[in-house]
Design an enzyme around this catalytic site. Structure first.
Site, PDB file in Angstrom:
ATOM      1  N   SER A   1      -9.838 -17.703 -55.275  1.00 50.42           N
ATOM      2  CA  SER A   1      -9.807 -16.339 -54.725  1.00 50.42           C
ATOM      3  C   SER A   1     -10.571 -15.401 -55.643  1.00 50.42           C
ATOM      4  O   SER A   1     -11.313 -14.519 -55.191  1.00 50.42           O
ATOM      5  CB  SER A   1      -8.359 -15.873 -54.563  1.00 50.42           C
ATOM      6  OG  SER A   1      -7.767 -15.694 -55.816  1.00 50.42           O
TER       7      SER A   1
ATOM      8  N   ARG B   1     -13.798 -13.743 -53.958  1.00 49.40           N
ATOM      9  CA  ARG B   1     -13.698 -12.305 -53.705  1.00 49.40           C
ATOM     10  C   ARG B   1     -14.940 -11.595 -54.244  1.00 49.40           C
ATOM     11  O   ARG B   1     -15.589 -10.819 -53.548  1.00 49.40           O
ATOM     12  CB  ARG B   1     -12.451 -11.728 -54.367  1.00 49.40           C
ATOM     13  CG  ARG B   1     -12.295 -10.232 -54.132  1.00 49.40           C
ATOM     14  CD  ARG B   1     -11.089  -9.657 -54.850  1.00 49.40           C
ATOM     15  NE  ARG B   1      -9.860 -10.359 -54.485  1.00 49.40           N
ATOM     16  CZ  ARG B   1      -9.230 -11.210 -55.268  1.00 49.40           C
ATOM     17  NH1 ARG B   1      -9.707 -11.450 -56.480  1.00 49.40           N
ATOM     18  NH2 ARG B   1      -8.143 -11.805 -54.878  1.00 49.40           N
TER      19      ARG B   1
ATOM     20  N   ASN C   1     -17.927 -10.093 -51.801  1.00 50.15           N
ATOM     21  CA  ASN C   1     -18.244  -8.662 -51.819  1.00 50.15           C
ATOM     22  C   ASN C   1     -19.697  -8.419 -52.180  1.00 50.15           C
ATOM     23  O   ASN C   1     -20.386  -7.622 -51.543  1.00 50.15           O
ATOM     24  CB  ASN C   1     -17.335  -7.937 -52.811  1.00 50.15           C
ATOM     25  CG  ASN C   1     -16.035  -7.519 -52.164  1.00 50.15           C
ATOM     26  OD1 ASN C   1     -15.999  -6.551 -51.422  1.00 50.15           O
ATOM     27  ND2 ASN C   1     -14.987  -8.276 -52.408  1.00 50.15           N
TER      28      ASN C   1
END
Lengths: 299, 156
Positions: free
Chosen positions: A228, A232, A236
């Site tokens: 994660s 992440r 992004n």
């Protein structure tokens, strides 16, 4: 093997890293064979064929350059630091360090650990700098590199790929997350002992009679942490980069759309400053929290 | 977007940067920050102490001023007393001296008067004799005196 200059070709070109590895050639569409040499991939298909033992030179170069810059800056401050009246540079460095120190103190309670705070500083500043490359116009440095390479090595500039934002390469974010993961395992074993750590993985949340379920759940939880973390940041930054590229494709669509694209780019860049900082901060805080969890005896 | 050895490269680069930061960046800067914190705390404490000392000094100064004032007034009053004493003493001596001078002057006057009287007395006799002589010389009338003398002679 220059791709045709279409919108999708442009986007693909921008999303391809400069990959160095075992060269392959396409004998017929879809069939690749290694040539036995090493070199830069000339197309994204070739890069995909190179397999694991190839390296994204642009990612490595930019990240090490930025990391080196950061370390040089902080080291030069640390060398001349005095407890007296600080200079402007020193003030700036101290401001960052105190901010990091405060956040680490806020979320890390694992007692004396000389690694977590410096690691948080490295993560925050390094990721921030790498993300910051996103604000450089998407074509500027790739074009410069491509034309530089074609002038020096005589290659077709369209075959030279260069991504300047290392955090849009999942290798970079996963590499950092894996290091964090290794540290998590190390501190879990060190603080809780082998038995304690295995106990933590198997004896909760449902007690010892549901041991296999516990183990599956906790293992997934554990492994989800670095993934994660990495995905992440990568997601992004990749999305942000993609938006910049899409905006850039509008520049070729006439004066009206072109000027509109200019406005969009400025707007997105301003908004992106927030994302850049936020993602660097989130990576840092989560790493600190994971380190804290690795240090805790009981949940 | 392929997973490749860049992953390992990044891991190693990250580890090296963290190690460098941990060894050469974080400790000296944190140490300087701690040192400055301590310096500021010391400075504040010193300022507090200074203020306290100043208060004490002011108090002491006030006390000294008080004492000095007391002493000064005492000295003034002593001086006044002494002045009065001196004036009194001077008055006394002046009086006795005056009396002494007066008595001696009186005695001298008396003496002088006596002497003048004596002199006068002596001079009166001679003046009287001279006057008498003058009177006698003018009063002598040979005829009458001759008569007188003749009478005297006749009586003899």
């Amino acid at each position: 093997m220059a791709e045709e200059l279409t919108t999708s070709g442009y986007i693909k070109h921008h999303l391809q890293n400069l990959t160095f590895g075992p060269k392959h050639e396409e004998l017929e569409p879809g069939v690749w064979a290694p040539t036995g040499d090493y070199g830069f991939a000339m197309s994204s298909g070739e890069a995909a064929q190179m397999g694991f033992w190839s390296i994204n030179v642009d990612t490595m170069f930019m990240s090490i350059l930025l990391g080196g810059l950061m370390m040089w800056f902080f080291r030069s401050v640390a060398k001349k630091i005095s407890a007296g009246v600080p200079t402007n540079t020193q003030n700036f460095a101290e401001w960052i360090i105190e901010f990091i120190d405060d956040s680490v103190r806020g979320s890390f309670s694992g007692g004396k650990n000389t690694l977590v705070a410096p690691m948080a500083l490295t993560i925050f500043v390094w990721i921030f700098l790498m993300n910051l490359m996103d604000l450089i116009p998407v074509d500027l440095i790739p074009l410069a590199v491509a034309h530089g390479a074609s002038a020096i090595f005589g290659v077709d500039p369209h075959d030279v790929f260069f991504k300047i934002v290392p955090t849009t390469d999942p290798n970079a974010t996963l590499g950092m997350a894996l290091f964090v993961f290794l540290l998590m395992l190390y501190y879990s074993f060190k603080v809780k002992g082998v038995g304690g750590f295995i106990g933590e993985l198997t004896l909760q949340p449902f007690g010892k009679w549901a041991l296999p379920i516990n183990f599956v759940l906790e293992t997934v939880t554990l492994i989800a942490k670095p993934f994660s973390l990495a995905l992440r940041l990568f997601g992004n930054m990749y999305a942000g980069e993609m938006v910049f590229i899409l905006i850039a494709t509008m520049y070729g669509a006439g004066l009206v759309l072109g000027s509109f694209a200019g406005l969009l780019q400025v707007g997105w860049a301003i908004f992106h400053i927030l994302i850049i900082t936020l993602q660097a901060f989130i990576f840092m805080v989560l790493t600190t929290v994971y380190m804290d969890m690795a240090h805790q005896e009981h949940h | 977007m392929n997973i490749n050895a860049t992953l390992i490269g990044q891991l190693i680069a990250f580890a090296i940067f963290v190690a460098f930061c941990m060894k050469y960046v974080w400790p000296p800067i944190m140490q300087a920050l701690e040192e400055r914190k301590k310096k500021i705390a010391d400075g504040l404490a010193a300022a507090e102490r200074g203020r306290h000392e100043q208060e004490l000094a002011e108090k002491r100064a006030q006390q000294v001023i008080h004492e000095a004032k007391d002493q000064a007034s005492e000295i003034v009053s002593q001086a006044q007393r002494r002045g009065n004493e001196i004036v009194d003493e001077a008055k006394g001596t002046a009086r006795t001296e005056g009396e002494r001078i007066l008595t001696s002057a009186r005695a001298e006057i008396e003496q002088e008067a006596n002497r003048a009287r004596d002199e006068l007395r002596a001079q009166v006799a001679s003046v009287a004799l001279a006057g008498a002589g003058k009177i006698l010389s003018r009063e002598i009338d040979d005829k009458a005196h001759t008569d007188l003398l003749d009478e005297l002679v006749s009586q003899i």
